[in-house]
Design an enzyme around this catalytic site. Sequence first.
Site, PDB file in Angstrom:
ATOM      1  N   LYS A 193       2.194  88.212 -64.396  1.00  0.00           N
ATOM      2  CA  LYS A 193       3.520  87.646 -64.124  1.00  0.00           C
ATOM      3  C   LYS A 193       4.242  87.397 -65.445  1.00  0.00           C
ATOM      4  CE  LYS A 193       5.282  83.442 -63.684  1.00  0.00           C
ATOM      5  NZ  LYS A 193       6.666  83.639 -64.110  1.00  0.00           N
ATOM      6  N   GLY A 245       1.462  80.338 -73.167  1.00  0.00           N
ATOM      7  CA  GLY A 245       2.655  79.536 -72.902  1.00  0.00           C
ATOM      8  C   GLY A 245       2.500  78.175 -73.545  1.00  0.00           C
ATOM      9  N   SER A 246       3.193  77.215 -72.987  1.00  0.00           N
ATOM     10  CA  SER A 246       3.213  75.897 -73.620  1.00  0.00           C
ATOM     11  C   SER A 246       1.927  75.122 -73.353  1.00  0.00           C
ATOM     12  CB  SER A 246       4.406  75.105 -73.087  1.00  0.00           C
ATOM     13  OG  SER A 246       4.279  74.996 -71.685  1.00  0.00           O
ATOM     14  N   THR A 247       1.652  74.163 -74.226  1.00  0.00           N
ATOM     15  CA  THR A 247       0.439  73.352 -74.067  1.00  0.00           C
ATOM     16  C   THR A 247       0.514  72.522 -72.790  1.00  0.00           C
ATOM     17  OG1 THR A 247       0.014  73.344 -76.431  1.00  0.00           O
ATOM     18  CG2 THR A 247      -0.941  71.534 -75.182  1.00  0.00           C
ATOM     19  N   GLY A 250      -0.437  74.748 -70.035  1.00  0.00           N
ATOM     20  CA  GLY A 250      -1.866  75.049 -70.229  1.00  0.00           C
ATOM     21  C   GLY A 250      -2.742  73.930 -69.675  1.00  0.00           C
ATOM     22  N   GLU A 267      -3.678  80.451 -74.588  1.00  0.00           N
ATOM     23  CA  GLU A 267      -3.025  80.643 -75.892  1.00  0.00           C
ATOM     24  C   GLU A 267      -1.775  79.788 -75.853  1.00  0.00           C
ATOM     25  OE1 GLU A 267      -4.381  82.502 -78.158  1.00  0.00           O
ATOM     26  OE2 GLU A 267      -5.816  83.666 -77.003  1.00  0.00           O
ATOM     27  N   CYS A 301       5.118  81.222 -81.416  1.00  0.00           N
ATOM     28  CA  CYS A 301       4.083  80.191 -81.259  1.00  0.00           C
ATOM     29  C   CYS A 301       3.497  79.790 -82.607  1.00  0.00           C
ATOM     30  CB  CYS A 301       2.985  80.697 -80.346  1.00  0.00           C
ATOM     31  SG  CYS A 301       2.355  82.297 -80.843  1.00  0.00           S
ATOM     32  N   GLU A 398       6.392  70.688 -81.181  1.00  0.00           N
ATOM     33  CA  GLU A 398       6.871  72.067 -81.281  1.00  0.00           C
ATOM     34  C   GLU A 398       8.328  72.127 -80.815  1.00  0.00           C
ATOM     35  OE1 GLU A 398       5.354  74.915 -78.399  1.00  0.00           O
ATOM     36  OE2 GLU A 398       5.099  76.383 -79.992  1.00  0.00           O
TER      37      GLU A 398
HETATM   38  P1  NAP Z   1       5.868  78.023 -70.449  1.00  0.00           P
HETATM   39  O1  NAP Z   1       6.993  77.243 -69.928  1.00  0.00           O
HETATM   40  O2  NAP Z   1       4.549  77.354 -70.535  1.00  0.00           O
HETATM   41  O3  NAP Z   1       5.770  79.316 -69.506  1.00  0.00           O
HETATM   42  C1  NAP Z   1       4.877  80.345 -69.766  1.00  0.00           C
HETATM   43  C2  NAP Z   1       4.636  81.135 -68.496  1.00  0.00           C
HETATM   44  O4  NAP Z   1       4.000  80.292 -67.541  1.00  0.00           O
HETATM   45  C3  NAP Z   1       5.897  81.650 -67.817  1.00  0.00           C
HETATM   46  O5  NAP Z   1       5.600  82.893 -67.217  1.00  0.00           O
HETATM   47  C4  NAP Z   1       6.144  80.601 -66.754  1.00  0.00           C
HETATM   48  O6  NAP Z   1       6.870  81.090 -65.666  1.00  0.00           O
HETATM   49  C5  NAP Z   1       4.736  80.276 -66.339  1.00  0.00           C
HETATM   50  N1  NAP Z   1       4.554  78.947 -65.755  1.00  0.00           N
HETATM   51  C6  NAP Z   1       5.267  77.821 -65.994  1.00  0.00           C
HETATM   52  N2  NAP Z   1       4.754  76.796 -65.278  1.00  0.00           N
HETATM   53  C7  NAP Z   1       3.683  77.289 -64.606  1.00  0.00           C
HETATM   54  C8  NAP Z   1       2.731  76.727 -63.703  1.00  0.00           C
HETATM   55  N3  NAP Z   1       2.774  75.441 -63.369  1.00  0.00           N
HETATM   56  N4  NAP Z   1       1.781  77.528 -63.191  1.00  0.00           N
HETATM   57  C9  NAP Z   1       1.718  78.831 -63.526  1.00  0.00           C
HETATM   58  N5  NAP Z   1       2.596  79.422 -64.358  1.00  0.00           N
HETATM   59  C10 NAP Z   1       3.566  78.655 -64.894  1.00  0.00           C
HETATM   60  O7  NAP Z   1       6.128  78.620 -71.872  1.00  0.00           O
HETATM   61  P2  NAP Z   1       7.392  79.431 -72.395  1.00  0.00           P
HETATM   62  O8  NAP Z   1       8.499  78.447 -72.578  1.00  0.00           O
HETATM   63  O9  NAP Z   1       7.612  80.622 -71.557  1.00  0.00           O
HETATM   64  O10 NAP Z   1       6.853  79.942 -73.807  1.00  0.00           O
HETATM   65  C11 NAP Z   1       6.881  79.171 -74.928  1.00  0.00           C
HETATM   66  C12 NAP Z   1       5.515  78.587 -75.224  1.00  0.00           C
HETATM   67  O11 NAP Z   1       4.542  79.621 -75.333  1.00  0.00           O
HETATM   68  C13 NAP Z   1       5.492  77.896 -76.563  1.00  0.00           C
HETATM   69  O12 NAP Z   1       4.811  76.660 -76.441  1.00  0.00           O
HETATM   70  C14 NAP Z   1       4.724  78.858 -77.447  1.00  0.00           C
HETATM   71  O13 NAP Z   1       4.119  78.245 -78.551  1.00  0.00           O
HETATM   72  C15 NAP Z   1       3.748  79.448 -76.495  1.00  0.00           C
HETATM   73  N6  NAP Z   1       3.218  80.726 -76.982  1.00  0.00           N
HETATM   74  C16 NAP Z   1       1.925  80.789 -77.410  1.00  0.00           C
HETATM   75  C17 NAP Z   1       1.396  81.978 -77.912  1.00  0.00           C
HETATM   76  C18 NAP Z   1      -0.019  82.061 -78.414  1.00  0.00           C
HETATM   77  O14 NAP Z   1      -0.510  83.160 -78.618  1.00  0.00           O
HETATM   78  N7  NAP Z   1      -0.703  80.964 -78.614  1.00  0.00           N
HETATM   79  C19 NAP Z   1       2.200  83.111 -77.943  1.00  0.00           C
HETATM   80  C20 NAP Z   1       3.510  83.020 -77.487  1.00  0.00           C
HETATM   81  C21 NAP Z   1       4.004  81.820 -76.999  1.00  0.00           C
HETATM   82  P3  NAP Z   1       8.484  80.956 -65.617  1.00  0.00           P
HETATM   83  O15 NAP Z   1       8.982  81.611 -66.846  1.00  0.00           O
HETATM   84  O16 NAP Z   1       8.838  81.666 -64.372  1.00  0.00           O
HETATM   85  O17 NAP Z   1       8.780  79.497 -65.596  1.00  0.00           O
END
Ligand code: NAP
Length: 835
Positions: A193, A245-247, A250, A267, A301, A398
């Site tokens: 997804k 995604g976000s912590t 996670g 991650e 990230c 962050e």
């Molecule tokens: P996010 O809000 O955590 O969303 C990430 C993904 O998870 C999206 O596809 C989102 O869907 C989905 N999602 C959100 N809530 C969910 C839930 N309760 N259950 C299942 N899936 C859910 O993060 P983001 O704003 O897209 O990305 C930014 C974050 O990613 C930052 O914190 C960044 O540091 C981190 N990141 C980490 C790495 C790494 O390798 N460590 C790499 C890149 C990014 P929707 O978009 O449809 O809401």
Amino acid sequence: MSTLLEIFKTMEYGPAPESPAAVNVWLEEHGRKFGLFINNEWVTPKGAKYFASYNPSNEELLAETVQAGQKEVDAAVAVARGAFESWSKTPGVVRARYLYAIARNVQKHHRLLAVLESMDNGKPIRESRDIDVPLLARHFYYYAGWAQLMETELSDYQPVGVIGQIIPWNFPLLMLGWKIAPAIAMGNTVVLKPASYTRLSALLFAEIVAEAGLPPGVVNIITGSSKAGSMLVEHPDVDKVAFTGSTDVGRILRRQTAGSGKKLSLELGGKSPFIVFEDADLDGAIEGVVDAIWFNQGQVCCAGSRLIVQENVAGKFIHKLKARMEHMRVGDPLDKCIDMGAIVDKSQWDTVDSWVKTGVSEGAELFQPDIKLPEKGLFYKPTLLTGLDPAAATVQEEIFGPVLVSLTFRTPEEGIALANNTRYGLAASVWSDNINLALDVASKIKAGTVWVNCTNQFDGASGFGGYRESGFGREGGKEGLFEYVRPIWMERPRPDFTPPAEDAKTKWGEHVPARPVMPVLSGATNGNKGASSLKEAGPSTERANGSDKPRVDRTPKMYIGGKQVRPDGHYTLSVLNADGQIIGQVGDGNRKDIRDAVEAAHAAHVAKPGWAMRHGYNRSQILYFIAENLDARNAEFVERIIEMTGRTQESAQAEVDAAVERLFTYAAWADKYGGDVQETTLRGVTVAINEPIGVVGIACPDEYPLLGFVSLMAPAIARGNTVVMIPSQKYPLSATDFYQILDTSDVPNGVVNIVTGDRDHLTKTLVQHEDVDSVWYFGSVEGSYHVEKESAANMKRTWVGYGLPRDWMNREQGEGHEFLHEATQVKNIWVPTGE
Ligand code: NAP
């Protein structure tokens, strides 16, 4: 109009726009409406709801995509399950050809992918064209190689099954490649997804997959909101969840998957330090900062978002940085000459802006260059906040945007302390022309990736992932494969356990007074009559030498910081033999005992030199010495096992012999699992180091009271961790005998600590403790659930047995790579060489 010569003379800026024409044709071909990619077909559910994707640089509508619901998630998982049957049996050499074909097709459609990515996400075409898409291809090439080699190089492993993958919006294609390539290389099938803001490039990739002829159902892509993501995570037929995604999300996923037996890799976010020493090439470091924090508008990230500069050059450095910022160009992502494009979405723009306001309210001095932004679109100026306190929220949290905070330090120790003063641990960048200093600092920073005199280097051959609240698991490199395989002997754990309702009060881990607390004398009238009768009233008079004097009382104690200690609560737990007779009493440990043990383990870890800093050679000698001393008291340990368990002499003897052998195994591994030189595209060296995790809390199984204890303690300490051991609750006496062995084997104080008592009560304190970095738990299925769930508080790593049987005597199940993998975390250090 200016002539070319005049432009050349004035060096006036002239845009170099990339054409969106091909992307528009592709979008039109689809009527700017997309279904779900399931079984290599576009599926549009009846009465589907749609979600609109906009170009953040001009806010124009690009296309609409389906919002998947439960029915669609179920359909995609079912198709992936069906495809798994044949794909997992497809020879690796055949799978390799498919991955190779995908890599080739990505290259064929390089430009289309790059332009679409920039239009959908807002990132500069320079980055999507030169970084995102080439790295996408690189990952498929790299893992085509591992598919080819799996049968020979990973013959002890099998695929996991159906993988649910969820990715963020900042690197839509790259994150997809990091997830899909290793998964399908190892014979898994996937349902992925993408993030809502950036769904389109994943759908173009879907067509590339079909074009490459990948069998239907191996890769399925479903668009949808976070609810669809949640449905995927919860689906019982998903065997592993891989999330980036976000912590905060996670943490939700860690709790949601607790006790399910699903594998999980996370991650997560970061607040990575960018450390500049006085002797660094300051101009080079300035370009490094630009790349570290303004690459992809800071929506990275591992962005170097905390600048930490040595005090005596800080003034000069900040001055140069501000001058450089004045020359940054923010504008149309499709202009090949711009430095920064658009922020992905208005809500993200607002978040960034509100963080900048918070920084100012926290006392920061705000600097934004006097540059022009396009009138329309979600653009934000590169931003610098100076003068903040290290504890300020803007320094700790962050921001995920083009905002840099800066701090200063005086000594290397202070620089390292500031760098590690974060709950995250994703990456770091260290700048110094003194290689000794730079590498020393790199080794002391708690992060999964450290770049020396460079930043934002990535390659398929090197793993990427976090320490601490940046998550666990690696993507990339050989280390990334372990997320997508299971030992060959192991079935997918399907624990027979229904998690309690979210708001249900749990009694798990509550201290239950040990029963019986006192020996039951004959003539007692309670219900326990006979169940725990004292084997002998008073100290034993059974003496091998026939003496009739009472045996001198021997009370097993706890072992904390190298000292034998009484339990804090001064309660005792009786140990029964197979006939229900009391054969000994051990301390009934409580929270305070665990806290003391963690403190001792922590001290032994951070001491100078700590246990982790010792040579593998030294740790191996100590493990051999433990084995030698255990073997010298072989008969005594055999007798103890028989006494506790009622097993045969032969069986007890086999257990002790296996324990000695296991110590030899990890004495061997103590200096043979240091890491690898990764063959990345960097001109220089990329070194993967298998670092210890830190303080590991270990709750031992009841089967094999000695061997279970040794099998878990030995790999942990061999690889430099310090441990708090909770021995078998039922048969703790082998462990309490064992500290005498530790005492005579040169084990430094605090490296091994032993706390006896109620396993779940003690484990609960361990898993909630902020200074424990990982918890291994081999108790009940309910306990496994709680350990995984509670670990989410600070995202510590866990390894649990789900109450399922494991044959500790069997070398395949009781020792080896699985244990070493759990005892280590990989740090990749990148060091460029040459001019
Ligand atoms: P996010 O809000 O955590 O969303 C990430 C993904 O998870 C999206 O596809 C989102 O869907 C989905 N999602 C959100 N809530 C969910 C839930 N309760 N259950 C299942 N899936 C859910 O993060 P983001 O704003 O897209 O990305 C930014 C974050 O990613 C930052 O914190 C960044 O540091 C981190 N990141 C980490 C790495 C790494 O390798 N460590 C790499 C890149 C990014 P929707 O978009 O449809 O809401």
